[in-house]
Design an enzyme around this catalytic site. Structure first.
Site, PDB file in Angstrom:
ATOM      1  CB  CYS A   1      -0.889  -0.007   1.240  1.00 52.26           C
ATOM      2  SG  CYS A   1      -1.668   1.583   1.597  1.00 52.26           S
TER       3      CYS A   1
ATOM      4  CG  ASN B   1      11.627  -1.016 -11.832  1.00 49.27           C
ATOM      5  OD1 ASN B   1      12.491  -0.571 -12.591  1.00 49.27           O
ATOM      6  ND2 ASN B   1      10.717  -1.883 -12.231  1.00 49.27           N
ATOM      7  CD  GLU B   2       8.274  -0.794 -15.240  1.00 45.21           C
ATOM      8  OE1 GLU B   2       8.630  -0.802 -16.440  1.00 45.21           O
ATOM      9  OE2 GLU B   2       7.635  -1.745 -14.715  1.00 45.21           O
TER      10      GLU B   2
ATOM     11  CD  GLU C   1      12.388  -1.723 -17.236  1.00 49.14           C
ATOM     12  OE1 GLU C   1      11.451  -2.335 -17.809  1.00 49.14           O
ATOM     13  OE2 GLU C   1      12.489  -1.657 -16.006  1.00 49.14           O
TER      14      GLU C   1
END
Length: 668
Positions: A116, A150-151, A309
């Protein structure tokens, strides 16, 4: 402080996950990296469970050896905080940190981003491991950049748990200055007896019996983006304290199917903007999406950026995962460079033999070095070394396209006049003819400085605040050309309809007034007086100073204007009250930009993409041949084709499926 990436030339590499392999493989990895021309890799992205096997106990010995090996081989490290994938022990200790979906189902750990965003326990653990990394590696000679998380939001953009609800209420109290009456007014809560008398009555927009309040949903999307941004900022602060001169980034996901974060708010927080981009296998002309994405990321960055990426071949997460065709790996990568990328990286270096992404392509595929992908990877490394001087050069657009995440989120909420409208589809429909014509494009916020542009296009701006609307209108009145697509200007920042007729905020500037909307059914079209057709939308437009350019010839609005042109101050405004077929739209946009004296960067044969980057002393013309036919393109005298080093005095040949990059000295 200006923080720059200390890698020479174009950065080249990918995600490196040596922890997935025996240590004896690592020496082969770095040897092959050097053979391919790799000069930077991202490491540690998903290594939290190995770095902190138990809470507060750390083992950095493996990462120490990895970073030392990279440094010994002159390969820089983009060192990640591993906070996108907390370990299993964390969730056993803090089950309340697991996310809850919109339907109230609690999700389990066992993949990535299963936390969360508003969890205090997660934030504490993430900052703790970030602090340990920062203190240990702040001065490591291999580390040239921090890769935070990451992302963000890829899998947990929303959490509907009670902790998220409490955080949402805190966010709302800050936004509305602790004034509950102001929130009720903004949300229009007199409708359907939704009035709130206590902040604790407010919950996330969970499933309910009918359509949820649109402003409630829009504020929720804003909150979710900000909740993740606050996590990024917290990690960034820890890293900056330990290593103030080292730049930091996090990888955006500016691609077709991701819209969770408002990157206009995120971009100023990054030292270097980076992006992940993957092709849609079902898109027959995915090269257009590569260009659109690159232009948008460059615009977010305000200059050069990093491709963190993309794929050498097939991905693993689409219904059908198509391998790339001959030359496509190279064309894709150099198209990103053409649109401003100063770094090209892939997911990942070595293809995984186990795990959820074992069928995702990599720089070193399952087949090893005796493969077409490897040969292409090595060739691309040589190409990027030949383009080192391009680094730092910028774009030269005179056309801007308005892109706004609030407008996207709001238009795609339920109970719109048409559920067939998709923000990115509408933007791409306008972008595509410009791409085909070789016209340079930037993307802008509605309230951006527009002084550098001759033409501003707003294909889909359903929501716009007063400041943004006034800025666009002022641009046109001051001598610019503004073209607006249907269903734009309809609501304000609170999703309140602008009364008095459509298109709302732009009605007077466009010289038109619409009193009723007639959206079209799927597959339905209306005829246009120029011989084309319109789809998706029609509306009963009445002229209020504008002149008709196209009219409807069929349907209930036959004879009414469908495309209009208006003089405003020193400039011109256009309104498109339908979605013209591609040929008609291309002709309209060609007329709009030609009247504004906007020329393509270069006239090329059909199917040959042209893009320009401008350096201090020379222009760099990228020519990408997406056809099966050889092409010849005029260039300036004394030019040089950089990929081959050959002179290109007056013209350059671009073979079928090939790429040329031409240095044109300034003044020739």
């Amino acid at each position: 402080m200006t923080r720059e990436l200390s890698v020479e030339g174009i950065a080249y590499g990918g995600d490196y996950n040596p922890e997935q392999w025996p240590e004896e493989v690592w020496a082969e990895d770095v040897r092959l990296m050097r053979e391919a021309g790799v000069n930077m890799v991202s490491v540690n992205i998903f290594a939290w469970a190995l770095l902190e096997p138990r809470e507060g106990e750390y083992d950095f010995s493996r990462l120490d050896r990895i970073l030392a090996l990279l440094h010994e081989n002159d390969i820089a490290a983009d060192l990640a905080t591993p906070t996108a994938a907390p370990p299993a022990w964390f969730f056993r200790a803090h089950p309340e940190a697991l996310p809850v979906d919109r339907d109230g189902r609690g999700l389990s750990y066992g993949s990535r981003q299963t936390f969360c965003p508003s969890s205090p326990a997660y934030r504490e653990a993430a900052l703790r491991i970030t602090g340990e990394l920062a203190r240990r590696y702040a001065d490591h000679p291999a580390v040239v950049m921090w890769h935070i998380h990451n992302e963000y939001g890829c899998h947990n953009a929303e959490c509907h748990c009670d902790e998220s609800a409490a955080a949402f209420r805190r966010w709302l109290r800050a936004k509305y200055d602790d004034d509950l009456a102001a929130l009720n007014d903004a949300w229009g809560t007199t409708f359907w007896s939704q009035w709130y008398y206590d902040w604790d009555e407010i919950i996330p927009p969970r499933p309910t019996g009918a359509v949820p309040n649109p402003t409630h949903q829009l504020d929720w999307r804003r909150f979710c983006s900000d909740a993740l941004l606050s996590l990024y900022e917290a990690e960034r602060e820890v890293l900056q304290e330990a290593a103030p001169a080292t730049p930091a980034t996090t990888n955006f996901m500016v691609m077709y199917n991701f819209d969770a974060l408002d990157y206009w708010r995120w971009a100023p927080k990054l030292d270097l903007v980076s992006n992940d981009h993957y092709l849609q296998s079902a898109d027959p002309e995915s090269q257009i999406d590569v260009a659109l994405s690159g232009d948008l990321v460059r615009s977010l960055a305000g200059g050069p950026w990093l491709l963190m990426e993309h794929s050498t071949g097939a991905v693993n997460w689409q219904p059908v995962n198509r391998a790339k065709g001959p030359g496509e790996l190279r064309r894709n990568a150099l198209a990103h460079v053409a649109r401003g990328a100063d770094g090209i990286a892939y997911f990942q270096w070595r293809a995984a033999k186990a795990g959820a992404e074992q069928w995702h392509s990599a720089m070193l595929p399952h087949a090893g070095t005796d493969s077409q992908i490897w040969r292409d990877v090595v060739r691309l490394g040589a190409d990027l070394r030949a383009l080192a001087e391009v680094r730092g050069s910028v774009g030269t657009a005179e056309v801007a396209v308005v892109w706004d995440w609030d407008a996207r989120w709001a238009m795609e909420l339920p109970s719109q006049p048409s559920a067939e409208l998709r923000f990115q589809d509408l933007v791409r429909a306008w972008y595509e003819p410009l791409w085909r014509a070789g016209v340079a494009v930037d993307f802008v916020r509605p309230d951006a400085d527009l002084s550098a542009y001759r033409v501003v296009l707003a294909p889909s701006l359903y929501l716009v605040d007063d400041e943004g609307a006034a800025n666009l209108v002022s641009f046109a009145a001051g001598g610019g050309t503004l073209a607006v697509g249907f269903h734009s200007g309809a609501v304000d920042e609170n999703c309140h309809v602008r009364l008095g007729g459509y298109p709302g905020a732009f009605r007077e500037a466009l010289g038109v007034r619409t009193d009723e909307l007639f959206p079209l059914l799927p597959g339905e079209t209306v005829g246009l007086s120029g011989g084309g057709t319109g789809a998706l939308w029609s509306e009963r437009v009445r002229l209020a100073g504008a002149e008709p350019v196209e009219s409807y010839t069929t349907g209930p609005l036959a004879g009414a204007p469908a495309v209009t042109r208006n003089s405003l101050g020193e400039g011109t405004t256009w309104y498109l009250a339908t979605q013209p077929d591609p040929a008609t739209l291309a002709a309209l946009l060609d007329r709009i930009r030609t009247e504004a004296a906007v020329e393509p960067v270069r006239t090329t044969p059909q199917g040959v993409e042209a893009a320009l980057r401008r350096g201090p002393d020379a222009d760099y013309l990228f020519l990408i041949n997406h056809t099966d036919r050889d092409a010849e393109v005029p260039v300036s005298a004394h030019a040089t084709e950089l990929l081959t080093g050959r002179p290109a005095d007056g013209s350059v040949a671009v073979a079928a499926g090939d790429v040329a990059v031409v240095r044109e000295p300034r003044g020739d």
